[in-house]
Motif scaffolding. Sequence first.
Motif, PDB file in Angstrom:
ATOM      1  N   GLU A  14       0.859  -1.181   0.000  1.00 53.43           N
ATOM      2  CA  GLU A  14       0.000   0.000   0.000  1.00 53.43           C
ATOM      3  C   GLU A  14       0.894   1.229   0.000  1.00 53.43           C
ATOM      4  OE1 GLU A  14      -3.800  -1.565   2.569  1.00 53.43           O
ATOM      5  OE2 GLU A  14      -2.105  -0.708   3.643  1.00 53.43           O
ATOM      6  N   VAL A  15       0.425   2.292  -0.664  1.00 50.65           N
ATOM      7  CA  VAL A  15       1.201   3.520  -0.781  1.00 50.65           C
ATOM      8  C   VAL A  15       0.383   4.692  -0.278  1.00 50.65           C
ATOM      9  CG1 VAL A  15       2.382   5.085  -2.381  1.00 50.65           C
ATOM     10  CG2 VAL A  15       2.395   2.626  -2.831  1.00 50.65           C
ATOM     11  N   TRP A  16       0.987   5.523   0.554  1.00 50.44           N
ATOM     12  CA  TRP A  16       0.428   6.804   0.975  1.00 50.44           C
ATOM     13  C   TRP A  16       1.378   7.880   0.478  1.00 50.44           C
ATOM     14  CZ3 TRP A  16      -0.485   2.498   3.719  1.00 50.44           C
ATOM     15  CH2 TRP A  16      -1.735   2.333   4.289  1.00 50.44           C
ATOM     16  N   ALA A  41       5.194   6.859   1.408  1.00 50.52           N
ATOM     17  CA  ALA A  41       5.370   5.871   2.476  1.00 50.52           C
ATOM     18  C   ALA A  41       4.690   4.595   2.000  1.00 50.52           C
ATOM     19  CB  ALA A  41       4.742   6.371   3.775  1.00 50.52           C
ATOM     20  N   LEU A  42       5.432   3.504   1.998  1.00 50.43           N
ATOM     21  CA  LEU A  42       4.932   2.223   1.515  1.00 50.43           C
ATOM     22  C   LEU A  42       4.846   1.242   2.671  1.00 50.43           C
ATOM     23  CD1 LEU A  42       7.146   3.467  -0.676  1.00 50.43           C
ATOM     24  CD2 LEU A  42       6.326   1.543  -1.958  1.00 50.43           C
ATOM     25  N   ARG A  43       3.712   0.525   2.742  1.00 50.37           N
ATOM     26  CA  ARG A  43       3.548  -0.498   3.779  1.00 50.37           C
ATOM     27  C   ARG A  43       3.372  -1.848   3.102  1.00 50.37           C
ATOM     28  NH1 ARG A  43      -1.263  -0.319   8.018  1.00 50.37           N
ATOM     29  NH2 ARG A  43      -2.444  -0.742   6.144  1.00 50.37           N
ATOM     30  N   VAL A  65       9.446   0.253  12.794  1.00 50.73           N
ATOM     31  CA  VAL A  65       8.133   0.229  13.444  1.00 50.73           C
ATOM     32  C   VAL A  65       7.353  -0.936  12.841  1.00 50.73           C
ATOM     33  CG1 VAL A  65       8.098   2.707  13.915  1.00 50.73           C
ATOM     34  CG2 VAL A  65       7.116   1.860  11.798  1.00 50.73           C
ATOM     35  N   PRO A  66       6.410  -1.514  13.580  1.00 52.10           N
ATOM     36  CA  PRO A  66       5.630  -2.634  13.034  1.00 52.10           C
ATOM     37  C   PRO A  66       4.723  -2.190  11.888  1.00 52.10           C
ATOM     38  CG  PRO A  66       4.880  -2.065  15.248  1.00 52.10           C
ATOM     39  CD  PRO A  66       6.070  -1.214  14.962  1.00 52.10           C
ATOM     40  N   ALA A  67       4.333  -3.149  11.064  1.00 52.58           N
ATOM     41  CA  ALA A  67       3.458  -2.856   9.923  1.00 52.58           C
ATOM     42  C   ALA A  67       2.124  -2.276  10.386  1.00 52.58           C
ATOM     43  CB  ALA A  67       3.232  -4.115   9.094  1.00 52.58           C
ATOM     44  N   ALA A  68       1.686  -2.617  11.593  1.00 50.07           N
ATOM     45  CA  ALA A  68       0.407  -2.118  12.104  1.00 50.07           C
ATOM     46  C   ALA A  68       0.491  -0.673  12.604  1.00 50.07           C
ATOM     47  CB  ALA A  68      -0.087  -3.016  13.233  1.00 50.07           C
ATOM     48  N   TYR A  69       1.689  -0.106  12.696  1.00 45.85           N
ATOM     49  CA  TYR A  69       1.851   1.269  13.179  1.00 45.85           C
ATOM     50  C   TYR A  69       1.130   2.238  12.243  1.00 45.85           C
ATOM     51  CZ  TYR A  69       4.031   5.575  14.758  1.00 45.85           C
ATOM     52  OH  TYR A  69       4.241   6.834  15.244  1.00 45.85           O
ATOM     53  N   ASP A  70       0.465   3.233  12.806  1.00 50.22           N
ATOM     54  CA  ASP A  70      -0.295   4.221  12.017  1.00 50.22           C
ATOM     55  C   ASP A  70       0.632   5.349  11.570  1.00 50.22           C
ATOM     56  OD1 ASP A  70      -2.266   5.743  10.831  1.00 50.22           O
ATOM     57  OD2 ASP A  70      -3.063   6.487  12.731  1.00 50.22           O
ATOM     58  N   LEU A  71       1.484   5.074  10.596  1.00 50.08           N
ATOM     59  CA  LEU A  71       2.405   6.090  10.086  1.00 50.08           C
ATOM     60  C   LEU A  71       1.662   7.245   9.407  1.00 50.08           C
ATOM     61  CD1 LEU A  71       5.418   6.823   9.900  1.00 50.08           C
ATOM     62  CD2 LEU A  71       5.445   5.674   7.671  1.00 50.08           C
ATOM     63  N   PRO A  72       0.624   6.993   8.584  1.00 51.75           N
ATOM     64  CA  PRO A  72      -0.118   8.126   8.019  1.00 51.75           C
ATOM     65  C   PRO A  72      -0.706   9.032   9.100  1.00 51.75           C
ATOM     66  CG  PRO A  72      -0.658   6.133   6.837  1.00 51.75           C
ATOM     67  CD  PRO A  72       0.150   5.724   8.031  1.00 51.75           C
ATOM     68  N   VAL A  82      -1.958  13.807   4.114  1.00 50.65           N
ATOM     69  CA  VAL A  82      -1.635  12.446   3.677  1.00 50.65           C
ATOM     70  C   VAL A  82      -2.809  11.903   2.876  1.00 50.65           C
ATOM     71  CG1 VAL A  82      -0.975  10.131   4.410  1.00 50.65           C
ATOM     72  CG2 VAL A  82      -0.224  12.116   5.741  1.00 50.65           C
ATOM     73  N   VAL A  83      -2.525  11.348   1.694  1.00 51.29           N
ATOM     74  CA  VAL A  83      -3.547  10.810   0.812  1.00 51.29           C
ATOM     75  C   VAL A  83      -3.234   9.339   0.555  1.00 51.29           C
ATOM     76  CG1 VAL A  83      -4.705  11.050  -1.413  1.00 51.29           C
ATOM     77  CG2 VAL A  83      -3.796  13.080  -0.281  1.00 51.29           C
ATOM     78  N   GLY A  84      -4.227   8.491   0.695  1.00 54.27           N
ATOM     79  CA  GLY A  84      -4.043   7.070   0.438  1.00 54.27           C
ATOM     80  C   GLY A  84      -4.989   6.269   1.299  1.00 54.27           C
TER      81      GLY A  84
END
Length: 146
Positions: A14-16, A41-43, A65-72, A82-84
């Motif tokens: 996924e990309v934001w 930012a890619l997850r 940081v873990p994949a579940a982290y809310d970076l957006p 942030v769009v995505g």
Amino acid sequence: MTPRLRQAREAGQEVWIAFGGEADQPWLRLLRRGFRHCFAALRDEAGWTVVEPLSGRLLVARLTVPAAYDLPGFYERAGLVVVGPFHPGPARPVRLPGLLPMSCVGLCRAVLGAGAPFALTPWGLCRRLVKILAQNRKKVLTLPGT
């Protein structure tokens, strides 16, 4: 027919795209305030990767940081737009190389892949991505898993 950029719905990358920035270079003052820079930012299932073009170099960082982290959400709380999420389009062959210089917008479009909207400025890219998200939401009444 060009494949369309899709909102991310299935598992995978996924990309934001994040927008912001101050005028640290004199020529950036010509761009809309708050939309003078963008980065991706890619997850994936393993975590987060940030791809950010800086003046004179490209920063690619795998975050601890873990994949579940809310970076957006973190970026939004920091004042960025942030769009995505988007699911990147597949690579596609081109007849001629791109004629535009590499910029933050060009890099974000490259990360989004085939179907990324054309834009020259961060503000233009943001407007087009928001429009894509709005169109996708109108077409989908319920998302899988909800």
